[in-house]
Design a protein around this motif. Structure first.
Motif, short mmCIF file in Angstrom:
data_model
loop_
_atom_site.label_atom_id
_atom_site.label_comp_id
_atom_site.label_asym_id
_atom_site.label_seq_id
_atom_site.Cartn_x
_atom_site.Cartn_y
_atom_site.Cartn_z
N PRO A 79 -37.16 -19.45 107.68
CA PRO A 79 -37.94 -19.68 108.91
C PRO A 79 -39.36 -20.21 108.67
N LEU A 80 -39.92 -20.03 107.48
CA LEU A 80 -41.28 -20.49 107.21
C LEU A 80 -41.31 -21.76 106.35
N LEU A 81 -40.20 -22.44 106.30
CA LEU A 81 -40.11 -23.68 105.55
C LEU A 81 -41.04 -24.73 106.16
N HIS A 82 -41.82 -25.40 105.29
CA HIS A 82 -42.74 -26.44 105.75
C HIS A 82 -42.20 -27.84 105.49
N ASN A 117 -33.91 -29.69 116.62
CA ASN A 117 -34.27 -28.30 116.34
C ASN A 117 -35.62 -28.13 115.63
N LEU A 118 -36.14 -29.19 115.05
CA LEU A 118 -37.42 -29.08 114.36
C LEU A 118 -38.54 -29.29 115.38
N THR A 159 -38.63 -15.60 103.68
CA THR A 159 -39.91 -16.07 104.22
C THR A 159 -40.84 -16.63 103.15
N ASN A 160 -40.43 -16.56 101.89
CA ASN A 160 -41.29 -17.05 100.81
C ASN A 160 -41.18 -18.56 100.62
N HIS A 190 -41.88 -24.10 112.04
CA HIS A 190 -42.84 -24.32 110.96
C HIS A 190 -42.60 -25.61 110.18
N LEU A 191 -41.39 -26.09 110.16
CA LEU A 191 -41.08 -27.27 109.36
C LEU A 191 -41.73 -28.51 109.99
#
Length: 451
Positions: free
Chosen positions: A339-342, A396-397, A310-311, A371-372
């Motif tokens: 999962p927290l990829l921007h 999926n994004l 998550t980092n 989140h992306l």
């Protein structure tokens, strides 16, 4: 015309030239090569010392090596030359003189050196020029050197009592330095912020454990004998590594937020798997991961059960080659485990010709990512497997806002800098059809940027 008239006109011309403001004269001198700047000293008595305003000294094998020039101050000393047995004293003298004149940048490149042989009791051994580090910390003298770049020489650490407080960045390439010598040298560099090590093949175990080390940027590339690296640097923010997979121990790196990894030789597969699993787990505060995968992604066997990371906010993957045999399993892994990829940046390197698409069985499970918001794909030529990848990501994004697509290949050149290579010429013939396909598949909620 009489002789007196000629002389008078010559004097007037000289007077007009010397009467230029000092700032203009300094600018003129600084734009000349060193040899040409030196020649101006013979123009007249007034011009004898104007060349002292030259702020940089650059020497090569065709320059004036062997003469010591006195100047009020210089900012840069660059020496690129061959060395032989008799040149070491001249190099020492130049460096010493430059330091006395307050030089801030030293670039010593002896990569074209002729290594000479010395007879020691009927045995021979090659000698390299030893950079005189003691000159950087001479007792009772202030040193202004901030940036030191050494290529193809030896580095001997100064005595323990010396303090190299002026150095901010150090670049060593093909430098003969041992683990102990480098550790001792760095312990004296109290204000060092950037360190680059390239082809330093005498290093085996690197321990960055100096308690007062202010190191912010560390780059280690192709040090082939290296086996272990232990990092304890509280200010380290950027870490770059190219080479075979070694033992890494990140013990105290609370500010390490960006990393570049490129594993080579026989550790391409194991290195890529390590980067996407254990590495991002061992450095939980890491936010940006830049991974180069050569001959690995299509064969990469990533575990099914690993913790989510998550980092990570930004992930850059360079895939070489990216061809139609890639089953794209790694794309599902990225969406699932980050999962927290921007932002996701994919730098694809395809063959420079169009292949006939193969019937590849791909099983890509749906994995919605919430989140992306930014997707960048470079080296995109619209081949079948590229279209399959992009279509899967678009499906999926869920929160994608920007899609940037370019046929130009993007290459990382170190310390957060990138260069673009031009697209293959054959792409021009199909550019229109690729753009039409993109317009058809990209949702209207996504801003499409074709670069």
């Amino acid at each position: 015309m009489g002789r007196g008239t000629k002389a008078a006109r010559t004097i007037r011309k000289k007077d007009q030239l010397i009467e230029l403001p000092d700032g203009i004269l300094s600018t003129i001198i600084s734009m000349l090569p060193l040899k040409e700047a030196l020649r101006t000293s013979v123009l007249s008595k007034q011009w004898r010392f104007i060349w002292n305003n030259h702020s940089g000294l650059w020497f090569d094998s065709d320059n004036v090596l062997g003469r010591v020039v006195s100047s009020s101050s210089i900012s840069e000393l660059e020496i690129k030359t061959e060395t032989c047995k008799d040149s070491a004293p001249h190099l020492d003298e130049w460096i010493s003189s430059a330091i006395r004149m307050g030089v801030e940048n030293i670039d010593l490149d002896l990569s074209a050196s002729c290594i000479f042989m010395v007879d020691h009791s009927s045995s021979t051994a090659s000698e390299e020029y030893e950079f005189p580090t003691q000159l950087l910390a001479a007792a009772g003298k202030k040193c202004c050197v901030k940036h030191l770049q050494l290529t193809s020489c030896s580095l001997i650490s100064p005595p323990d009592s010396y303090s190299l407080t002026s150095l901010i960045t150090i670049q060593l390439e093909n430098v003969n330095v041992s683990d102990e010598q480098l550790e001792s040298f760095l312990s004296s560099c109290l204000f060092l912020e950037g360190l680059s090590l390239h082809l330093c093949n005498h290093l085996v175990e690197l321990d960055f454990v100096a308690p007062n080390l202010r190191l912010k940027r560390l780059s280690v590339h192709d040090c082939f004998r290296l086996q272990k690296m232990e990092l304890r640097a509280k200010n380290l923010a950027l870490f770059e590594y190219t080479g075979h997979l070694i033992f890494f121990h990140f013990k105290d790196v609370p500010r390490l937020a960006e990393a570049f990894l490129n594993f080579t030789v026989d550790s391409r597969l194991d290195g890529a798997a390590y980067a996407l699993t254990k590495f991002v787990s061992d450095v939980p505060q890491l936010e940006t991961l830049n991974l180069v995968s050569v001959l690995a992604m299509k064969m990469l066997d990533l575990p099914e059960t690993v913790p989510t990371f998550t980092n990570i906010r930004e992930l850059a993957l360079t895939i070489f080659p990216f061809d139609d045999e890639d089953k794209l399993c790694w794309s599902n892994y990225v969406l699932k485990n980050f999962p927290l990829l921007h932002k996701l940046q994919l730098n694809l390197f395809c063959a420079n010709f169009i292949k006939q698409p193969k019937e590849i069985e791909r099983v890509l499970r749906n994995c919605p990512h919430y989140h992306l918001s930014e997707l960048e794909i470079n080296g995109f030529y619209g081949n079948h497997h590229e279209q399959v990848l992009l279509k899967y990501l678009l499906d999926n994004l869920v929160e994608l806002k920007v899609l940037a697509v370019s046929p130009c290949q993007k290459v990382y050149s170190g310390f957060n800098t990138w260069v673009y290579e031009e697209a293959n010429l054959w792409y021009k013939d199909r550019m229109e059809s690729v753009c039409d396909w993109l317009d058809a598949v990209v949702p209207p909620t996504v801003r499409l940027e074709i670069r």
